[in-house]
Design a protein around this motif. Structure first.
Motif, PDB file in Angstrom:
ATOM      1  N   TYR A   1      26.731 -76.440  20.773  1.00  0.00           N
ATOM      2  CA  TYR A   1      25.472 -75.696  20.844  1.00  0.00           C
ATOM      3  C   TYR A   1      25.686 -74.333  21.479  1.00  0.00           C
ATOM      4  O   TYR A   1      26.459 -74.193  22.436  1.00  0.00           O
ATOM      5  N   LEU A   2      24.975 -73.363  20.930  1.00  0.00           N
ATOM      6  CA  LEU A   2      24.870 -72.055  21.585  1.00  0.00           C
ATOM      7  C   LEU A   2      23.531 -72.037  22.320  1.00  0.00           C
ATOM      8  O   LEU A   2      22.484 -72.278  21.721  1.00  0.00           O
ATOM      9  N   CYS A   3      23.597 -71.799  23.614  1.00  0.00           N
ATOM     10  CA  CYS A   3      22.365 -71.808  24.410  1.00  0.00           C
ATOM     11  C   CYS A   3      21.819 -70.391  24.551  1.00  0.00           C
ATOM     12  O   CYS A   3      22.568 -69.458  24.848  1.00  0.00           O
ATOM     13  N   THR A   4      20.525 -70.257  24.359  1.00  0.00           N
ATOM     14  CA  THR A   4      19.859 -68.975  24.606  1.00  0.00           C
ATOM     15  C   THR A   4      19.556 -68.907  26.096  1.00  0.00           C
ATOM     16  O   THR A   4      18.742 -69.681  26.603  1.00  0.00           O
ATOM     17  N   GLU A   5      20.250 -68.011  26.774  1.00  0.00           N
ATOM     18  CA  GLU A   5      19.990 -67.849  28.201  1.00  0.00           C
ATOM     19  C   GLU A   5      19.624 -66.390  28.477  1.00  0.00           C
ATOM     20  O   GLU A   5      20.493 -65.524  28.588  1.00  0.00           O
ATOM     21  N   PHE A   6      18.347 -66.144  28.533  1.00  0.00           N
ATOM     22  CA  PHE A   6      17.866 -64.780  28.734  1.00  0.00           C
ATOM     23  C   PHE A   6      17.732 -64.488  30.232  1.00  0.00           C
ATOM     24  O   PHE A   6      17.063 -65.218  30.945  1.00  0.00           O
TER      25      PHE A   6
ATOM     26  N   GLN B   1      12.087 -61.792  23.455  1.00  0.00           N
ATOM     27  CA  GLN B   1      13.537 -61.686  23.603  1.00  0.00           C
ATOM     28  C   GLN B   1      14.226 -62.984  23.160  1.00  0.00           C
ATOM     29  O   GLN B   1      15.293 -62.958  22.551  1.00  0.00           O
ATOM     30  N   ILE B   2      13.592 -64.127  23.476  1.00  0.00           N
ATOM     31  CA  ILE B   2      14.149 -65.419  23.055  1.00  0.00           C
ATOM     32  C   ILE B   2      14.161 -65.499  21.538  1.00  0.00           C
ATOM     33  O   ILE B   2      15.157 -65.878  20.910  1.00  0.00           O
ATOM     34  N   ARG B   3      13.022 -65.106  20.896  1.00  0.00           N
ATOM     35  CA  ARG B   3      12.948 -65.117  19.431  1.00  0.00           C
ATOM     36  C   ARG B   3      14.051 -64.251  18.813  1.00  0.00           C
ATOM     37  O   ARG B   3      14.651 -64.601  17.807  1.00  0.00           O
ATOM     38  N   ARG B   4      14.293 -63.089  19.435  1.00  0.00           N
ATOM     39  CA  ARG B   4      15.301 -62.173  18.878  1.00  0.00           C
ATOM     40  C   ARG B   4      16.702 -62.768  18.975  1.00  0.00           C
ATOM     41  O   ARG B   4      17.527 -62.565  18.082  1.00  0.00           O
ATOM     42  N   HIS B   5      16.972 -63.491  20.057  1.00  0.00           N
ATOM     43  CA  HIS B   5      18.303 -64.108  20.238  1.00  0.00           C
ATOM     44  C   HIS B   5      18.575 -65.090  19.123  1.00  0.00           C
ATOM     45  O   HIS B   5      19.659 -65.115  18.534  1.00  0.00           O
ATOM     46  N   LEU B   6      17.583 -65.904  18.819  1.00  0.00           N
ATOM     47  CA  LEU B   6      17.704 -66.912  17.765  1.00  0.00           C
ATOM     48  C   LEU B   6      17.976 -66.224  16.422  1.00  0.00           C
ATOM     49  O   LEU B   6      18.906 -66.570  15.695  1.00  0.00           O
ATOM     50  N   LYS B   7      17.167 -65.214  16.128  1.00  0.00           N
ATOM     51  CA  LYS B   7      17.310 -64.514  14.838  1.00  0.00           C
ATOM     52  C   LYS B   7      18.654 -63.800  14.771  1.00  0.00           C
ATOM     53  O   LYS B   7      19.341 -63.843  13.743  1.00  0.00           O
TER      54      LYS B   7
ATOM     55  N   GLY C   1      24.962 -68.365  25.749  1.00  0.00           N
ATOM     56  CA  GLY C   1      24.907 -67.066  25.077  1.00  0.00           C
ATOM     57  C   GLY C   1      24.059 -66.093  25.875  1.00  0.00           C
ATOM     58  O   GLY C   1      23.009 -65.637  25.410  1.00  0.00           O
ATOM     59  N   LYS C   2      24.530 -65.793  27.072  1.00  0.00           N
ATOM     60  CA  LYS C   2      23.789 -64.941  28.012  1.00  0.00           C
ATOM     61  C   LYS C   2      23.526 -63.562  27.419  1.00  0.00           C
ATOM     62  O   LYS C   2      24.372 -63.016  26.701  1.00  0.00           O
ATOM     63  N   TYR C   3      22.372 -62.987  27.700  1.00  0.00           N
ATOM     64  CA  TYR C   3      22.087 -61.606  27.306  1.00  0.00           C
ATOM     65  C   TYR C   3      20.977 -61.066  28.179  1.00  0.00           C
ATOM     66  O   TYR C   3      20.283 -61.830  28.865  1.00  0.00           O
ATOM     67  N   TYR C   4      20.824 -59.745  28.136  1.00  0.00           N
ATOM     68  CA  TYR C   4      19.819 -59.097  28.976  1.00  0.00           C
ATOM     69  C   TYR C   4      18.790 -58.333  28.148  1.00  0.00           C
ATOM     70  O   TYR C   4      17.663 -58.117  28.580  1.00  0.00           O
ATOM     71  N   TYR C   5      19.209 -57.911  26.957  1.00  0.00           N
ATOM     72  CA  TYR C   5      18.254 -57.183  26.107  1.00  0.00           C
ATOM     73  C   TYR C   5      18.753 -57.154  24.669  1.00  0.00           C
ATOM     74  O   TYR C   5      19.921 -56.849  24.428  1.00  0.00           O
ATOM     75  N   ILE C   6      17.879 -57.493  23.749  1.00  0.00           N
ATOM     76  CA  ILE C   6      18.168 -57.342  22.316  1.00  0.00           C
ATOM     77  C   ILE C   6      17.102 -56.416  21.752  1.00  0.00           C
ATOM     78  O   ILE C   6      15.905 -56.633  21.982  1.00  0.00           O
ATOM     79  N   ASP C   7      17.536 -55.373  21.055  1.00  0.00           N
ATOM     80  CA  ASP C   7      16.554 -54.387  20.564  1.00  0.00           C
ATOM     81  C   ASP C   7      15.868 -54.864  19.285  1.00  0.00           C
ATOM     82  O   ASP C   7      16.182 -55.934  18.752  1.00  0.00           O
ATOM     83  N   GLU C   8      14.944 -54.038  18.797  1.00  0.00           N
ATOM     84  CA  GLU C   8      14.157 -54.423  17.613  1.00  0.00           C
ATOM     85  C   GLU C   8      15.022 -54.631  16.381  1.00  0.00           C
ATOM     86  O   GLU C   8      14.656 -55.381  15.477  1.00  0.00           O
TER      87      GLU C   8
ATOM     88  N   ALA D   1      21.629 -64.732  12.176  1.00  0.00           N
ATOM     89  CA  ALA D   1      22.001 -63.707  11.190  1.00  0.00           C
ATOM     90  C   ALA D   1      23.500 -63.420  11.247  1.00  0.00           C
ATOM     91  O   ALA D   1      24.165 -63.303  10.217  1.00  0.00           O
ATOM     92  N   ILE D   2      24.039 -63.322  12.479  1.00  0.00           N
ATOM     93  CA  ILE D   2      25.469 -63.066  12.634  1.00  0.00           C
ATOM     94  C   ILE D   2      26.265 -64.234  12.060  1.00  0.00           C
ATOM     95  O   ILE D   2      27.205 -64.042  11.281  1.00  0.00           O
ATOM     96  N   TRP D   3      25.881 -65.447  12.397  1.00  0.00           N
ATOM     97  CA  TRP D   3      26.614 -66.660  11.978  1.00  0.00           C
ATOM     98  C   TRP D   3      26.658 -66.794  10.462  1.00  0.00           C
ATOM     99  O   TRP D   3      27.697 -67.122   9.883  1.00  0.00           O
ATOM    100  N   GLU D   4      25.513 -66.494   9.824  1.00  0.00           N
ATOM    101  CA  GLU D   4      25.448 -66.618   8.370  1.00  0.00           C
ATOM    102  C   GLU D   4      26.356 -65.646   7.660  1.00  0.00           C
ATOM    103  O   GLU D   4      26.842 -65.922   6.561  1.00  0.00           O
ATOM    104  N   LYS D   5      26.588 -64.480   8.286  1.00  0.00           N
ATOM    105  CA  LYS D   5      27.439 -63.468   7.642  1.00  0.00           C
ATOM    106  C   LYS D   5      28.939 -63.748   7.840  1.00  0.00           C
ATOM    107  O   LYS D   5      29.780 -63.149   7.197  1.00  0.00           O
TER     108      LYS D   5
END
Lengths: 140, 323
Positions: free
Chosen positions: B289-294, B308-314, B258-265, B318-322
């Motif tokens: 598994y979904l891997c957090t790859e920042f 940024q890692i914490r935000r990826h998890l949250k 689950g690659k990403y470069y930036y997740i905002d507040e 949140a998306i999955w639950e919805k």
């Protein structure tokens, strides 16, 4: 990658064979995000106190083994792990003066997974530091 | 509803690990502290016996995972094709490195061995009986600048369809499915006129301005203008993100980067459509598994990677639950 870790021990050691000055050595870390095969080292240039060290006067030591610089290209099953310091021995009969010595390193390393058919990226790693003669007088 | 399982690649701790500030044990402990079920390890980075398997060290590694109650999920391998000075590795050599990796991965308790597409479909097919014997899913990573329609990937898809084995597959990296440029893309560009021109170009690119217009606008950057726009198009796929192409590979996917470069507040990632991508996984009852790859320090070296890692998890939970 930065060069902060390369010469981080801050120490250079005088080497002897009996009473005869043999040369000196210092540790060097591969300051990168993964280790390298020795055969990927395309160039290793060392300057000490402004003097370029001739390639044939240097020996590269890692994994309990020693390699001449022109042997490195053939050492394709020898891996330099990033947590393990290698060391460079420079053979010279001239003993090192006490105190600090300016050491500059330039490594060129091929990135072996970056291309095919012989065309790969190479990274240039530069590092400089002042290494103090172990047991001698010098600054931190 | 099944929960999304999370893995953290220890590669995310490259900075402190390579500076000698964190060791392997501290990286594993941190992954647990951050709330991850499992970990990924890049062998060439953290395994001292690389490229060989050392049973004593493997035992040490397993004991760390047990101590911190973290599952070893993915062992990441490289195909170091250019390691020799005189020639590329041949098939037998690539196969041997792969067998060494499978053995090491198995001995360390990993479920997945992630290799690179340069392994070749032929070697992958030769390695399959060993992957089966070790019970390891041998997977290759689809990563930018590749997309599902890149020819080699169609060859791999044929292999996966032919063999239809749970021990062969892919790890899709979301960099191959990036729509627009990350919010931090120009963070290291010095302030000034050039940055203002680039900011407008990136903004226009993100807003679907035509290629023709972008190349014309980019002339303000001189010779570097074309290269700048070329790179935007090679990384950001805009309306051409190959979601349907990805769907064809999902039956052979047990692990996603689950690659990403930036997740905002607000827990939003502007450049990669996580809701759409995670829905695709949910729809196929994904239980991998979904891997957090920042990888945000590429564009923004001083960013708070732990945050940024914490935000990826949250965000992903949140998306999955919805869904």
């Amino acid at each position: 990658m930065g060069n902060a870790r390369t010469l981080s021990t801050g120490i250079i050691k005088q080497l002897y064979a009996g009473n005869k000055a043999l040369g000196y050595s210092f540790d060097i870390y591969f300051d990168y995000y993964r280790g390298t095969y020795l055969s990927c080292i395309e160039a290793l240039e060392v300057t000490v106190d402004g003097q370029d060290i001739p390639q044939e006067d240097m020996v590269f030591c890692v994994n309990g083994k020693r390699f001449l610089i022109d042997q490195l290209k053939d050492m394709y099953m020898e891996y330099w792990f990033i947590e393990d310091p290698a060391s460079i021995i420079v053979y010279t009969e001239e003993p090192l003066a006490p105190g600090g010595h300016d050491v500059d390193i330039h490594l060129i390393c091929r990135v072996p997974y970056s291309g095919y058919n012989g065309s790969y990226f190479s990274d240039n790693i530069y590092a400089s530091g002042v290494l103090t003669l172990e047991g001698g007088v010098g600054h931190e | 509803m099944n929960k999304l399982r999370h893995s953290l690649t220890l590669f995310g701790f490259t900075g402190p690990y390579c500076r000698g500030e964190m060791d392997l044990e501290q990286c594993i402990a941190k992954a647990k502290e951050l709330g991850y079920d499992g970990i990924e390890m890049v062998a060439a980075q953290m395994m001292p016996s690389y490229p060989f398997s050392d049973p004593k060290w493997n035992h040490y590694f397993r004991s760390l995972c047990k101590t911190y109650d973290v599952k070893p999920v993915c062992y990441s391998a490289y195909i170091d094709q250019g390691l020799r000075s005189d020639r590329d590795l041949n098939e037998r050599e690539i196969l041997q490195f792969t067998l060494n990796d499978l053995e090491a991965a198995h001995d360390m308790g990993f479920e997945i061995c992630r290799s690179q597409f340069s392994i070749s479909p032929k070697v992958m097919e030769r390695a399959l009986p060993y992957a089966e014997a070790y019970g390891i899913h041998l997977a290759i990573e689809m990563h930018a600048p590749h997309t599902p329609s890149t020819p080699i990937w169609q060859e791999y898809l044929e292999l996966f369809q032919k063999k239809n084995s749970p021990y062969l597959g892919i790890v899709p990296d979301y960099s191959s499915f990036m729509k627009t440029m990350p919010a931090t893309y120009l963070d290291t560009t010095p302030e000034g006129e050039e940055k203002e021109i680039k900011k407008k170009l990136v903004n226009d690119f993100n807003n679907m301005t035509s290629a023709e217009t972008l190349y014309t606008e980019a002339k303000a950057l001189g010779n570097a203008g074309k290269t700048f726009v070329d790179e935007l198009f090679s990384l950001g796929h805009r309306e051409n993100v190959e979601y349907d192409g990805l769907r064809e590979f999902l039956p052979y996917t047990k692990y996603v980067h689950g690659k990403y470069y930036y997740i905002d507040e607000g827990l939003h990632c502007s450049c990669i459509d996580f809701p759409k991508l995670l829905k695709m996984l949910k729809d196929m009852n994904f239980d991998g598994y979904l891997c957090t790859e920042f990888e945000g320090n590429k564009y923004s070296p001083h960013i708070d990677d732990i945050e940024q890692i914490r935000r990826h998890l949250k965000m992903t939970d949140a998306i999955w639950e919805k869904l």
